[in-house]
Each structure stands twice: as structure tokens, then as C-alpha cells.
Design a protein around this motif. Structure first.
Motif, mmCIF file in Angstrom:
data_model
loop_
_atom_site.group_PDB
_atom_site.id
_atom_site.type_symbol
_atom_site.label_atom_id
_atom_site.label_comp_id
_atom_site.label_asym_id
_atom_site.label_seq_id
_atom_site.Cartn_x
_atom_site.Cartn_y
_atom_site.Cartn_z
ATOM 1 N N ASN A 54 39.982 28.028 40.487
ATOM 2 C CA ASN A 54 39.570 28.918 41.570
ATOM 3 C C ASN A 54 38.086 29.216 41.415
ATOM 4 O O ASN A 54 37.526 29.089 40.321
ATOM 5 C CB ASN A 54 40.388 30.211 41.596
ATOM 6 C CG ASN A 54 40.172 31.064 40.364
ATOM 7 O OD1 ASN A 54 39.259 31.873 40.304
ATOM 8 N ND2 ASN A 54 41.031 30.862 39.344
ATOM 9 N N PHE A 55 37.444 29.576 42.494
ATOM 10 C CA PHE A 55 35.998 29.769 42.502
ATOM 11 C C PHE A 55 35.531 30.797 41.480
ATOM 12 O O PHE A 55 34.648 30.534 40.659
ATOM 13 C CB PHE A 55 35.533 30.182 43.902
ATOM 14 C CG PHE A 55 34.149 30.772 43.933
ATOM 15 C CD1 PHE A 55 33.031 29.970 43.794
ATOM 16 C CD2 PHE A 55 33.966 32.151 44.067
ATOM 17 C CE1 PHE A 55 31.757 30.509 43.801
ATOM 18 C CE2 PHE A 55 32.697 32.698 44.074
ATOM 19 C CZ PHE A 55 31.586 31.876 43.943
ATOM 20 N N LEU A 56 36.120 31.983 41.504
ATOM 21 C CA LEU A 56 35.644 33.076 40.664
ATOM 22 C C LEU A 56 35.763 32.748 39.181
ATOM 23 O O LEU A 56 34.812 32.927 38.412
ATOM 24 C CB LEU A 56 36.414 34.354 40.981
ATOM 25 C CG LEU A 56 35.931 35.622 40.263
ATOM 26 C CD1 LEU A 56 34.492 35.919 40.621
ATOM 27 C CD2 LEU A 56 36.834 36.801 40.610
ATOM 28 N N THR A 57 36.917 32.259 38.776
ATOM 29 C CA THR A 57 37.129 31.963 37.363
ATOM 30 C C THR A 57 36.227 30.842 36.877
ATOM 31 O O THR A 57 35.629 30.930 35.792
ATOM 32 C CB THR A 57 38.601 31.592 37.112
ATOM 33 O OG1 THR A 57 39.429 32.689 37.481
ATOM 34 C CG2 THR A 57 38.831 31.239 35.644
ATOM 35 N N ASN A 58 36.109 29.781 37.671
ATOM 36 C CA ASN A 58 35.298 28.647 37.245
ATOM 37 C C ASN A 58 33.808 28.981 37.210
ATOM 38 O O ASN A 58 33.090 28.565 36.296
ATOM 39 C CB ASN A 58 35.550 27.442 38.146
ATOM 40 C CG ASN A 58 36.862 26.757 37.838
ATOM 41 O OD1 ASN A 58 37.923 27.185 38.273
ATOM 42 N ND2 ASN A 58 36.812 25.696 37.057
ATOM 43 N N LYS A 314 32.318 20.812 38.845
ATOM 44 C CA LYS A 314 33.202 19.972 38.031
ATOM 45 C C LYS A 314 34.672 20.153 38.388
ATOM 46 O O LYS A 314 35.498 19.277 38.094
ATOM 47 C CB LYS A 314 32.999 20.281 36.554
ATOM 48 C CG LYS A 314 31.679 19.771 36.002
ATOM 49 C CD LYS A 314 31.568 19.964 34.507
ATOM 50 C CE LYS A 314 31.421 21.409 34.121
ATOM 51 N NZ LYS A 314 31.200 21.589 32.665
ATOM 52 N N ALA A 315 35.013 21.275 39.019
ATOM 53 C CA ALA A 315 36.410 21.553 39.351
ATOM 54 C C ALA A 315 36.830 20.976 40.698
ATOM 55 O O ALA A 315 38.010 21.020 41.048
ATOM 56 C CB ALA A 315 36.653 23.061 39.352
ATOM 57 N N THR A 316 35.909 20.420 41.466
ATOM 58 C CA THR A 316 36.233 19.935 42.806
ATOM 59 C C THR A 316 36.829 18.529 42.769
ATOM 60 O O THR A 316 36.436 17.698 41.941
ATOM 61 C CB THR A 316 34.976 19.905 43.696
ATOM 62 O OG1 THR A 316 34.020 18.976 43.140
ATOM 63 C CG2 THR A 316 34.343 21.285 43.795
ATOM 64 N N PRO A 317 37.752 18.223 43.680
ATOM 65 C CA PRO A 317 38.272 16.857 43.792
ATOM 66 C C PRO A 317 37.167 15.857 44.123
ATOM 67 O O PRO A 317 37.199 14.710 43.680
ATOM 68 C CB PRO A 317 39.283 16.970 44.950
ATOM 69 C CG PRO A 317 39.659 18.415 44.989
ATOM 70 C CD PRO A 317 38.425 19.162 44.597
ATOM 71 N N ALA A 318 36.180 16.287 44.913
ATOM 72 C CA ALA A 318 35.083 15.401 45.298
ATOM 73 C C ALA A 318 34.280 14.955 44.081
ATOM 74 O O ALA A 318 33.803 13.817 44.026
ATOM 75 C CB ALA A 318 34.167 16.097 46.304
ATOM 76 N N PHE A 319 34.141 15.836 43.104
ATOM 77 C CA PHE A 319 33.389 15.484 41.903
ATOM 78 C C PHE A 319 34.099 14.376 41.137
ATOM 79 O O PHE A 319 33.471 13.432 40.643
ATOM 80 C CB PHE A 319 33.211 16.707 41.014
ATOM 81 C CG PHE A 319 32.420 16.442 39.764
ATOM 82 C CD1 PHE A 319 31.052 16.316 39.823
ATOM 83 C CD2 PHE A 319 33.055 16.315 38.536
ATOM 84 C CE1 PHE A 319 30.306 16.067 38.673
ATOM 85 C CE2 PHE A 319 32.328 16.057 37.391
ATOM 86 C CZ PHE A 319 30.950 15.940 37.456
ATOM 87 N N GLU A 320 35.408 14.470 41.050
ATOM 88 C CA GLU A 320 36.188 13.433 40.361
ATOM 89 C C GLU A 320 36.034 12.093 41.058
ATOM 90 O O GLU A 320 35.892 11.051 40.402
ATOM 91 C CB GLU A 320 37.660 13.833 40.301
ATOM 92 C CG GLU A 320 38.523 12.865 39.520
ATOM 93 C CD GLU A 320 39.965 13.331 39.409
ATOM 94 O OE1 GLU A 320 40.800 12.547 38.931
ATOM 95 O OE2 GLU A 320 40.244 14.483 39.789
ATOM 96 N N VAL A 321 36.045 12.125 42.391
ATOM 97 C CA VAL A 321 35.849 10.888 43.163
ATOM 98 C C VAL A 321 34.465 10.307 42.892
ATOM 99 O O VAL A 321 34.309 9.096 42.693
ATOM 100 C CB VAL A 321 36.021 11.157 44.678
ATOM 101 C CG1 VAL A 321 35.650 9.918 45.478
ATOM 102 C CG2 VAL A 321 37.460 11.584 44.982
#
Length: 438
Positions: A54-58, A314-321
Motif C-alpha cells: 500500500n502507498f503509505l506503508t511502502n 519498487k512495489a508497482t506491477p509496472a516496475f516488475e514489467v
């Protein structure tokens, strides 16, 4: 597709806002929020299962994690720089250097001072804090435009020293874990690349400064500058250098045992050595310590804001792609590895972060293909120190704004030329040299 647009769009917005002078403590979380929304990441931990992204925690995890890891290093580094300034030690060293190499080589003196400390294992941030007072004095005496000081600091710290063979900086050590190499991997090529970066980079820096001076630019003093009393008695320049040697020596002795924590001991030793050697020359020791502490808080907050941004990225799906695309680039594995690490370092604003994220994916794949581990080590190390210095990078913002008090508009063109372009050219040269079997 929407997530990818959000990822690179958010980075572009952050760079734009940084160049426009927006406070990074505001710009970084706003752009990180934009990326989170575009990638469908929930905003608050209460909206997801425990431990889920989630945004806040990350964001806050990255922000507070960086402060927890580096605050004492920032604190001792900033105080060390201030006591060197207040005691007159920085002025003494700078005047001695000028007397030996001449006013026209003031920038070279700054570069060399940074290079020695960086290759000795002193943190890049700490080097900037420690050398800035001397750099300011040198540039003032030589009447050179002060907007080039951040570029000189960065060039001496983040190019031909940080990622070279044998460097104790973390950017040269991370690949060891994944590639089974040594800090001296690719030593011959590293030497060629380091010499190229130093010669070409210094020529470029000198050319930029000369053009500015020819147009009438000079050193412009500020009210916040510490006035230099030409009648003031200064400590012996050789004794003034002892605290720098103390920092370097303690770092070398304790680095293998304590890692980056050795910096706390070494910088504290530098502060103590400065006090003991130059006690009678201090104007206000307590005030210098207080100013250093406040400067450290501002500097680390700016840097942590960008690290928090990277935590969301780093937590986004787009980053993994994006990572998968980079690691699947056809052609020489060295090209793919260098590009992947550089781009990821740019997205996260961290050279070490770019390596730590890319190498777990790159290393097994490329080693299975028979890629020379030493060549891959040196190539990714050099490339990691390029796009990490885009305008929004934590080190960039700290050095330009918090330490030097400049604006991105004035200081970043030279800063970017030396800390982004020069390392990129160095990475290209490394790939070529390794490819021809050097």
C-alpha cells in the motif's frame, strides 16, 4: 499500459518539480501518490490485508528505513564538516593547496580531495559535507562561480572512484554477493575507464568553468557564508589534514568488521582530532556542532523523501514489467546488464538500489550463459553510477540544495554532465574493452 505511463510519468513529474525548485519533501510523496494511483495500489494499510502493498506503508517504510540506517552517519559527517570550517582547518588546507597548485586549479583540488576520501571508504554524503567548506574557500579565493562546486564534489566522489576496482564503496561490493567476484574484479579495464573518466571529466569541468568566467561570472558571496578573516590566525595546514587522515585510516581499519557503521567511529574520530589539534582556533565550537546537526537533519530528510518514492516505485506491477524488459534485452549481456542497472538506478534514485534489484535477476541468467563474472561486475558497477544522478536523486538534491545552497537551475547542468554523462560513457568504454578481450 496505464501503470507504465504512471511509472515513467511520475518520474518525469518529479524531475520537473525538482528542477523548478519545489521542496522535495512535498514533491516526492505527491509524485509517489500519483504512481500508486496509476498502478492501482491501495493508499492505506487499513484497506488491505496485513503486510500487503500500500502507498503509505511502502513510502514511509523507505523514508524511515533510510533515516534509521544513515542518520548517525549524516550527523557525524555534517558536524565534522562544520568543525573543520569553524576551526579554520578547511581554510588552512585550501590556502596551502592554492599556494602549491595555483588558484586556477582550485576545482582540481576539490576533485582530488573528494577522490581520496571516497576511495578511502568515506560515504559520498559525508565526503560532500566534509569537503564543501574547503571547496567554498578555494572557489572564493580563486574567484570562480560557486555554482560549479556541487559538480566538482560529485565528480570527485561518484565517477572514477566510487565504482572502480578496489573501492570500498558499497556500489563496488554489492555485485560480489551475486557474482562471486572480488572488489578488484575487472581491474585492468577499471583502470582504463577510471583514467578516461578523470581526464575527460576534468577537462569538461574546467572548460565549463572557463566559459562561465569568460562571460563575467565570479564568486558571489552570501550572507549565510562564513566570513573569512584574512587576518585570522589559522592552524598549521599539515596538522589540519590529520583529521582527514584519521577519518580515512579508521574507516580502512574497521570497514571489514563494521561495514558502513565504521563511518560513525571514523567521523567521530575526525571531530575529536579536529577539536584536540585546533582547540585554540575555534570561534564557537558548540555553535558549529549545532549547525552541523541541523544541516544533517535537512539533508537526510531530503534524501529519505526520494528513497520513499523508490519504495513505492519498487512495489508497482509496472516496475516488475520494466525490470523484465530490461533483463531480456537482446545482444551482449554486458549491454543488457549495464542498461538494466542504470535504468533501475534512475527509477529508484539509488545506484546501490539499482544493483540490489537487478542483480538477483541478472546474475543467475547471465552466469548460466557463460558471461564473465568479473566483466559483468565491473560493467554494472560503473553503469549504476550514472542515471542515479538524475535531478531527483537523493545525493543530487542533498549536495546541490542542502549542502551547497544552490538551485537545480544553476548547478545541475554541470552536475548532470559530470555525474550522468561521464559515467555512461565510462560504461560504454568498459563494454567495448571487455568485448575485445582486454
Amino acid at each position: 499500459m496505464l501503470g507504465m505511463i504512471g511509472l515513467f510519468g511520475g518520474l518525469a513529474i518529479l524531475i520537473f518539480l525538482t528542477m523548478k525548485g519545489m521542496n522535495l519533501l512535498i514533491a516526492a510523496p505527491i509524485t509517489a501518490l500519483f504512481i500508486a494511483i496509476m498502478n492501482g495500489i491501495p493508499l492505506f494499510p487499513q484497506l488491505v490485508e496485513e503486510g500487503a502493498v500500500n502507498f503509505l506503508t511502502n513510502y514511509m517504510g523507505g523514508f524511515t528505513g533510510f533515516i534509521a540506517s544513515w542518520y548517525l552517519m549524516f550527523l557525524t559527517g555534517a558536524i565534522f564538516g562544520k568543525v573543520m570550517e569553524d576551526s579554520g582547518a578547511a581554510d588552512s588546507i585550501s590556502q596551502w593547496i592554492v599556494s602549491k597548485i595555483g588558484m586556477k586549479r582550485a576545482a582540481l583540488a576539490v576533485v582530488i580531495a573528494c577522490a581520496v576520501l571516497t576511495y578511502g571508504g568515506v560515504s559520498l554524503f559525508v565526503v560532500a559535507f566534509s569537503v564543501y567548506p574547503m571547496a567554498l574557500s578555494l572557489f572564493k579565493q580563486a574567484d570562480l562561480p560557486r555554482r560549479f562546486i556541487p559538480a566538482a564534489l560529485a565528480f570527485g566522489s561518484t565517477t572514477f572512484t566510487m565504482t572502480s576496482a578496489g573501492s570500498p564503496e558499497i556500489q563496488n561490493w554489492i555485485p560480489i554477493e551475486f557474482l562471486g567476484t572480488t572488489p578488484y574484479a575487472g581491474g585492468q579495464v577499471s583502470l582504463f575507464v577510471a583514467i578516461f573518466m578523470f581526464v575527460f571529466g576534468y577537462w569538461w569541468l574546467k572548460r565549463m568553468i572557463s566559459k562561465a568566467v569568460a562571460k563575467g561570472e565570479k564568486f558571489v558571496a552570501r550572507d549565510t557564508d562564513k566570513e573569512v578573516d584574512m587576518q585570522r590566525a589559522l592552524p598549521n595546514p599539515f596538522l589540519s589534514m590529520i583529521p582527514l587522515v584519521v577519518v580515512l585510516g579508521i574507516t580502512l581499519v574497521f570497514h571489514n568488521l563494521l561495514g558502513t557503521s565504521a563511518l560513525i567511529i571514523s567521523l567521530s574520530g575526525g571531530i575529536l582530532a579536529t577539536f584536540l589539534l585546533n582547540k585554540k582556533y575555534f570561534q564557537n565550537f558548540g555553535h558549529a556542532v549545532g549547525e552541523g546537526a541541523m544541516g544533517a537533519v535537512i539533508a537526510i530528510a531530503n534524501t529519505a523523501a526520494v528513497v520513499g518514492f523508490g519504495g513505492v516505485v519498487k512495489a508497482t506491477p509496472a516496475f516488475e514489467v520494466a525490470v523484465n524488459v530490461m533483463t531480456d534485452i537482446p545482444g551482449s549481456p554486458l549491454i543488457g546488464g549495464a542498461l538494466a542497472v542504470a535504468v533501475i538506478a534512475g527509477l529508484t534514485g539509488s545506484s546501490s538500489g539499482g544493483q540490489a534489484i537487478a542483480l538477483p535477476l541478472l546474475a543467475p541468467h547471465y552466469l548460466d550463459l557463460g558471461v564473465d563474472a568479473d566483466a559483468l561486475h565491473r560493467t554494472v558497477a560503473i553503469s549504476s553510477g550514472s542515471l542515479d544522478s538524475l535531478p531527483q536523486g537523493g545525493y543530487v538534491v542533498t549536495t546541490i540544495r542542502s549542502i551547497a545552497g544552490e538551485t537545480h537551475k544553476d548547478a545541475y547542468p554541470a552536475f548532470g554532465a559530470l555525474s550522468v554523462v561521464v559515467p555512461l560513457l565510462g560504461a560504454v568504454l568498459a563494454v567495448i574493452l571487455f568485448s575485445i578481450g582486454l
